[in-house]
Design a protein around this motif. Sequence first.
Motif, PDB file in Angstrom:
ATOM      1  N   MET A   1       0.828  -1.206   0.000  1.00 51.88           N
ATOM      2  CA  MET A   1       0.000   0.000   0.000  1.00 51.88           C
ATOM      3  C   MET A   1       0.867   1.263   0.000  1.00 51.88           C
ATOM      4  N   VAL A   2       1.967   1.237   0.759  1.00 51.60           N
ATOM      5  CA  VAL A   2       2.879   2.390   0.773  1.00 51.60           C
ATOM      6  C   VAL A   2       3.435   2.639  -0.625  1.00 51.60           C
ATOM      7  N   VAL A   3       3.934   1.561  -1.247  1.00 49.70           N
ATOM      8  CA  VAL A   3       4.493   1.700  -2.594  1.00 49.70           C
ATOM      9  C   VAL A   3       3.414   2.132  -3.574  1.00 49.70           C
ATOM     10  N   SER A   4       2.211   1.570  -3.443  1.00 50.87           N
ATOM     11  CA  SER A   4       1.126   1.897  -4.370  1.00 50.87           C
ATOM     12  C   SER A   4       0.710   3.359  -4.241  1.00 50.87           C
ATOM     13  N   VAL A   5       0.609   3.857  -3.003  1.00 53.32           N
ATOM     14  CA  VAL A   5       0.215   5.254  -2.802  1.00 53.32           C
ATOM     15  C   VAL A   5       1.266   6.189  -3.381  1.00 53.32           C
ATOM     16  N   MET A   6       2.542   5.909  -3.084  1.00 50.51           N
ATOM     17  CA  MET A   6       3.613   6.755  -3.629  1.00 50.51           C
ATOM     18  C   MET A   6       3.656   6.656  -5.155  1.00 50.51           C
ATOM     19  N   THR A   7       3.453   5.451  -5.659  1.00 49.09           N
ATOM     20  CA  THR A   7       3.460   5.268  -7.109  1.00 49.09           C
ATOM     21  C   THR A   7       2.266   5.964  -7.741  1.00 49.09           C
TER      22      THR A   7
ATOM     23  N   LEU B   1      -0.031  -0.929 -14.266  1.00 49.17           N
ATOM     24  CA  LEU B   1       1.146  -1.772 -14.050  1.00 49.17           C
ATOM     25  C   LEU B   1       2.001  -1.218 -12.923  1.00 49.17           C
ATOM     26  N   GLY B   2       2.187   0.112 -12.907  1.00 50.03           N
ATOM     27  CA  GLY B   2       2.999   0.721 -11.869  1.00 50.03           C
ATOM     28  C   GLY B   2       2.323   0.710 -10.511  1.00 50.03           C
ATOM     29  N   LEU B   3       1.003   0.957 -10.508  1.00 52.24           N
ATOM     30  CA  LEU B   3       0.288   1.042  -9.239  1.00 52.24           C
ATOM     31  C   LEU B   3       0.251  -0.290  -8.514  1.00 52.24           C
ATOM     32  N   ILE B   4       0.080  -1.382  -9.243  1.00 49.55           N
ATOM     33  CA  ILE B   4      -0.082  -2.692  -8.614  1.00 49.55           C
ATOM     34  C   ILE B   4       1.050  -3.644  -8.978  1.00 49.55           C
ATOM     35  N   GLY B   5       1.292  -3.847 -10.268  1.00 49.51           N
ATOM     36  CA  GLY B   5       2.274  -4.847 -10.692  1.00 49.51           C
ATOM     37  C   GLY B   5       3.665  -4.576 -10.172  1.00 49.51           C
ATOM     38  N   VAL B   6       4.172  -3.370 -10.418  1.00 44.72           N
ATOM     39  CA  VAL B   6       5.518  -3.025  -9.969  1.00 44.72           C
ATOM     40  C   VAL B   6       5.579  -2.976  -8.444  1.00 44.72           C
ATOM     41  N   ALA B   7       4.510  -2.435  -7.825  1.00 40.69           N
ATOM     42  CA  ALA B   7       4.492  -2.327  -6.354  1.00 40.69           C
ATOM     43  C   ALA B   7       4.600  -3.697  -5.705  1.00 40.69           C
ATOM     44  N   ILE B   8       3.775  -4.635  -6.164  1.00 39.40           N
ATOM     45  CA  ILE B   8       3.802  -5.974  -5.568  1.00 39.40           C
ATOM     46  C   ILE B   8       5.115  -6.681  -5.882  1.00 39.40           C
ATOM     47  N   GLY B   9       5.578  -6.560  -7.133  1.00 41.23           N
ATOM     48  CA  GLY B   9       6.852  -7.186  -7.490  1.00 41.23           C
ATOM     49  C   GLY B   9       8.005  -6.666  -6.652  1.00 41.23           C
TER      50      GLY B   9
ATOM     51  N   TRP C   1      -0.645 -15.118  -2.919  1.00 37.92           N
ATOM     52  CA  TRP C   1      -1.244 -13.852  -2.479  1.00 37.92           C
ATOM     53  C   TRP C   1      -1.027 -12.760  -3.527  1.00 37.92           C
ATOM     54  N   ALA C   2       0.198 -12.676  -4.066  1.00 41.37           N
ATOM     55  CA  ALA C   2       0.506 -11.659  -5.065  1.00 41.37           C
ATOM     56  C   ALA C   2      -0.316 -11.872  -6.335  1.00 41.37           C
ATOM     57  N   ALA C   3      -0.469 -13.132  -6.745  1.00 40.82           N
ATOM     58  CA  ALA C   3      -1.229 -13.431  -7.962  1.00 40.82           C
ATOM     59  C   ALA C   3      -2.693 -13.033  -7.813  1.00 40.82           C
ATOM     60  N   ARG C   4      -3.255 -13.227  -6.608  1.00 47.47           N
ATOM     61  CA  ARG C   4      -4.652 -12.845  -6.390  1.00 47.47           C
ATOM     62  C   ARG C   4      -4.847 -11.342  -6.573  1.00 47.47           C
ATOM     63  N   LEU C   5      -3.957 -10.545  -6.000  1.00 45.72           N
ATOM     64  CA  LEU C   5      -4.062  -9.098  -6.153  1.00 45.72           C
ATOM     65  C   LEU C   5      -3.860  -8.676  -7.607  1.00 45.72           C
ATOM     66  N   ILE C   6      -2.907  -9.328  -8.278  1.00 41.30           N
ATOM     67  CA  ILE C   6      -2.621  -8.979  -9.671  1.00 41.30           C
ATOM     68  C   ILE C   6      -3.836  -9.221 -10.556  1.00 41.30           C
ATOM     69  N   ILE C   7      -4.446 -10.397 -10.436  1.00 42.56           N
ATOM     70  CA  ILE C   7      -5.573 -10.736 -11.306  1.00 42.56           C
ATOM     71  C   ILE C   7      -6.815  -9.943 -10.927  1.00 42.56           C
ATOM     72  N   LEU C   8      -6.985  -9.651  -9.629  1.00 43.44           N
ATOM     73  CA  LEU C   8      -8.108  -8.834  -9.185  1.00 43.44           C
ATOM     74  C   LEU C   8      -8.108  -7.477  -9.893  1.00 43.44           C
ATOM     75  N   VAL C   9      -6.931  -6.904 -10.098  1.00 42.82           N
ATOM     76  CA  VAL C   9      -6.813  -5.576 -10.707  1.00 42.82           C
ATOM     77  C   VAL C   9      -6.500  -5.663 -12.204  1.00 42.82           C
ATOM     78  N   GLY C  10      -5.707  -6.653 -12.605  1.00 42.14           N
ATOM     79  CA  GLY C  10      -5.207  -6.714 -13.974  1.00 42.14           C
ATOM     80  C   GLY C  10      -6.279  -6.920 -15.022  1.00 42.14           C
ATOM     81  N   ILE C  11      -7.243  -7.809 -14.757  1.00 43.20           N
ATOM     82  CA  ILE C  11      -8.284  -8.077 -15.762  1.00 43.20           C
ATOM     83  C   ILE C  11      -9.169  -6.851 -15.996  1.00 43.20           C
ATOM     84  N   PRO C  12      -9.727  -6.214 -14.942  1.00 39.91           N
ATOM     85  CA  PRO C  12     -10.536  -5.012 -15.208  1.00 39.91           C
ATOM     86  C   PRO C  12      -9.717  -3.854 -15.780  1.00 39.91           C
ATOM     87  N   ALA C  13      -8.427  -3.753 -15.407  1.00 34.54           N
ATOM     88  CA  ALA C  13      -7.592  -2.686 -15.964  1.00 34.54           C
ATOM     89  C   ALA C  13      -7.411  -2.880 -17.464  1.00 34.54           C
ATOM     90  N   SER C  14      -7.114  -4.102 -17.892  1.00 42.04           N
ATOM     91  CA  SER C  14      -6.965  -4.388 -19.319  1.00 42.04           C
ATOM     92  C   SER C  14      -8.264  -4.101 -20.064  1.00 42.04           C
TER      93      SER C  14
END
Length: 516
Positions: free
Chosen positions: A11-17, A279-287, A312-325
């Motif tokens: 969340m810290v990385v995501s907010v800053m990103t 990608l930056g808000l979620i993908g890069v942050a989680i990675g 856990w990371a995959a769940r967050l990625i797919i939760l956001v990645g599919i609607p973002a695409s």
Amino acid sequence: MAISRLFRSTMVVSVMTMLSRILGLVRDMVLLGVFGAGGLMDAFLVAFKIPNFLRRLFAEGAFSQAFVPVLSEYKERFSLLEVQILISRTSGVLMLVLSMLTAVVILAAPWVITLFAPGFADDPLKFETASELLRLTFPYLLFISMTAFAGSILQSYGSFAAPAFAPVLLNLCMIGGALIVAPMMDKPIMALGYAVAVSGLLQLLIQLPQLWKRKLLVAPKVNFQHDGVKRILRLMLPSIFGVSVTQINLLLNTMLASLMVGGSVTWLYTAERMSELPLGLIGVAIGTVILPSLSASNAQSDDSSFRKTLDWAARLIILVGIPASTAMFMLSDVFMQALFMRGEFTISDASMSGLALRSMSGGILGFMLIKIFAPAFFARQDTKTPVKVGIASVFANIVFSLLFIGLFYLIKLPLHGGLALATTGASFVNAGLLYYFLQKRGIFRFESHWKKMFIQFVIANTAMIIALYVMLPYFPSAGAQWYRLGALMIICVLGATVYGIALLATGFRPRQLRHG
């Protein structure tokens, strides 16, 4: 690292990103409004993309992925003094190599531009300007690589805020350069080159107090024979290719776009910037957050924690990645008209950029999955597998580029759209092969609990698609920019709300995002 701490760090990385990405959108709105698409803007984007590409190879990409696992191991097994020595020797080697590379590129700037943008040779003004700009922007690579080095150390010690905030300074410097410095210069576009170089130095400086506080700010010393340095180099050299395949593919697209009609480089750039937002808000942050945790789990031989963190990371990625695409595909023209259509950036430019974004949007999920699958190998100090996958992905991108450019030519669509579509195809080749090797080796697989979640995601995304389809006709394609921006925000908020409600209606609950 406990999963609750992982979530807080994400969340810290995501907010800053998010702050950085919002300012990045403002930056691009300013740049395109002041300089337009094509012409000298194309020259700047190439001159900026070259050090930026190498930054992701040497700094955020290969170096970080090689350095963090070794640093994590030193933290677990050795004293603070040994960690300080590792940091000192590694920073010395990194500074030496990058300083030499910077000097060579500054001297050989025209040849470098010829290599990366061969189409500029037909336009002497664009070619000369790009060469001059490259001499200004390339020192950014040295500064930002040392910034990433400092950030990797802080992230390994659980400090994510300062490294995540640093990119904000790049956007502020470029906005200031375009609005304040450029009007005072005989060649206004050159202000952006100075802004890039200054921002790199500032991003490095804000990391230093945190390193000093943790007693990790030590003087660089060159020593290629240090055991830790040798291990990092062995891991880094092959991973330069493996971790940065996406950037290699995008750079190949820039090279080909330079041979196309003027403006193609800028149209692809705007599409890349929009696709990088989720990608930056979620993908890069989680990675970024999971690599130290995965490295620590591997150092402790805790395979269960390793798999749970990936799941856990995959769940967050797919939760956001599919609607973002999906949203990027449906709202491509709307995004471009609302955000960039002003000043020198015309409705025609918005339409061309929208075509590129539609073609590239499908790859957002693929790009996100790469950000969590690749660290799973690097945390285990396996760089060979991502390299093999990377070679396959680059080859696929070349094949897809030729195929889709030919297809777009036959159906009389702008050719840059074919390049963007090739990037999407290559991203899924990359992500698919990484997952294949993860499950083949028993490292990670989508277990039975994923079946229900996939169904829930499909239903929720279908509801969102219907909602966006109903709302799209109400978007005002004309009028003041603030009016278009307001309409875009309303559409996005309503679409996200429908997605969330539909997801809850299927039985999905936030606890499904918990670890394990």
